[in-house]
Design a protein around this motif. Structure first.
Motif, PDB file in Angstrom:
ATOM      1  N   UNK A  66       0.808  -1.267  -0.103  1.00 12.57           N
ATOM      2  CA  UNK A  66      -0.346  -0.053  -0.096  1.00 12.57           C
ATOM      3  C   UNK A  66       0.812   1.240   0.053  1.00 12.57           C
ATOM      4  N   UNK A  67       0.152   2.395  -0.387  1.00 13.84           N
ATOM      5  CA  UNK A  67       1.047   3.696  -0.324  1.00 13.84           C
ATOM      6  C   UNK A  67       1.537   4.092   1.139  1.00 13.84           C
ATOM      7  N   UNK A  68       0.844   3.868   2.003  1.00 10.24           N
ATOM      8  CA  UNK A  68       1.469   3.931   3.488  1.00 10.24           C
ATOM      9  C   UNK A  68       2.542   2.937   3.861  1.00 10.24           C
ATOM     10  N   UNK A  69       2.669   1.660   3.360  1.00 14.95           N
ATOM     11  CA  UNK A  69       3.666   0.948   3.661  1.00 14.95           C
ATOM     12  C   UNK A  69       5.010   1.527   2.850  1.00 14.95           C
ATOM     13  N   UNK A  70       4.731   1.678   1.541  1.00 14.37           N
ATOM     14  CA  UNK A  70       5.705   2.415   0.859  1.00 14.37           C
ATOM     15  C   UNK A  70       6.277   3.569   1.407  1.00 14.37           C
ATOM     16  N   UNK A  71       5.475   4.570   1.861  1.00 16.73           N
ATOM     17  CA  UNK A  71       6.062   5.583   2.636  1.00 16.73           C
ATOM     18  C   UNK A  71       7.180   5.273   3.917  1.00 16.73           C
ATOM     19  N   UNK A  72       6.183   4.285   4.646  1.00 10.97           N
ATOM     20  CA  UNK A  72       6.941   3.734   5.690  1.00 10.97           C
ATOM     21  C   UNK A  72       8.284   2.966   5.505  1.00 10.97           C
TER      22      UNK A  72
END
Length: 201
Positions: free
Chosen positions: A126-132
């Motif tokens: 997910x985008x949140x995981x990628x940002x993390x």
């Protein structure tokens, strides 16, 4: 040859320590390979030691061997600087331990993320995981870059004593090339975030 090239340009082989951290970040950590390679090359030319920079750089990717190579270079930097009367000091032992632990931790982190994606599928990315993941990458690259600051400072003092020239305040062509190469990785990472957001993953 390279030593004479620097002298003709009117500056030493030293590098502003802050640049090391910035280059570590902006090249996705790949600058470290160049940093070790450059030091092996320059110390070989300056001291006439039987060092094979290319082979040692390849060795950085080989477990166990890389531990020996990293620790040896940190020690060599300290030793040659002391021989020239450098007054800067850093513990090559603790620097080596910290660098190896952080490098290993990042490798384990990368492997775990990769295995997780293989097992659970790309839908979990997910985008949140990628940002993390990107923020964790930034943290690792920052810390690893900071660990090179002390060795770079004593190298700067060494080259100042050996060459008697001011430290350069600009990047070399090789360092710029690594910036471009590393920038591509960051670009791909950002594009991946936007693409997963666009398709609603």
């Amino acid at each position: 040859m390279d030593l004479l090239h620097h002298e003709k340009k009117g500056f030493s082989k030293g590098l502003e320590p802050g640049y090391v951290v910035i280059l570590s970040l902006l090249t996705y950590g790949m600058y470290h390979i160049y940093w070790f390679y450059k030091n092996w090359t320059e110390l070989k030319e300056a001291l006439g030691r039987p060092i094979r920079p290319a082979m040692r750089s390849i060795g950085l990717f080989i477990p166990i061997l890389n531990i020996f190579l990293i620790a040896q270079q940190f020690k060599n930097i300290r030793d040659v600087a002391r021989e020239q009367g450098a007054t800067s000091f850093y513990s090559h032992v603790w620097t080596s331990i910290a660098y190896i632990i952080l490098s290993t931790a990042y490798t384990v982190f990368t492997v775990l993320i990769t295995v997780s994606l293989i097992d659970e599928g790309a839908s979990t990315l997910t985008p949140d995981l990628l940002v993390g993941i990107m923020f964790i990458d930034l943290a690792f690259f920052s810390l690893l870059g900071i660990l090179l600051v002390a060795p770079q400072r004593i190298l700067n003092e060494y080259w100042s004593k050996v060459q008697g020239l001011p430290m350069r305040q600009h990047l070399t062509a090789g360092e710029i090339a690594w910036l471009v190469f590393g920038g591509l990785f960051w670009f791909i990472s950002v594009i991946e975030i936007f693409s997963t957001t666009a398709i609603g993953v």
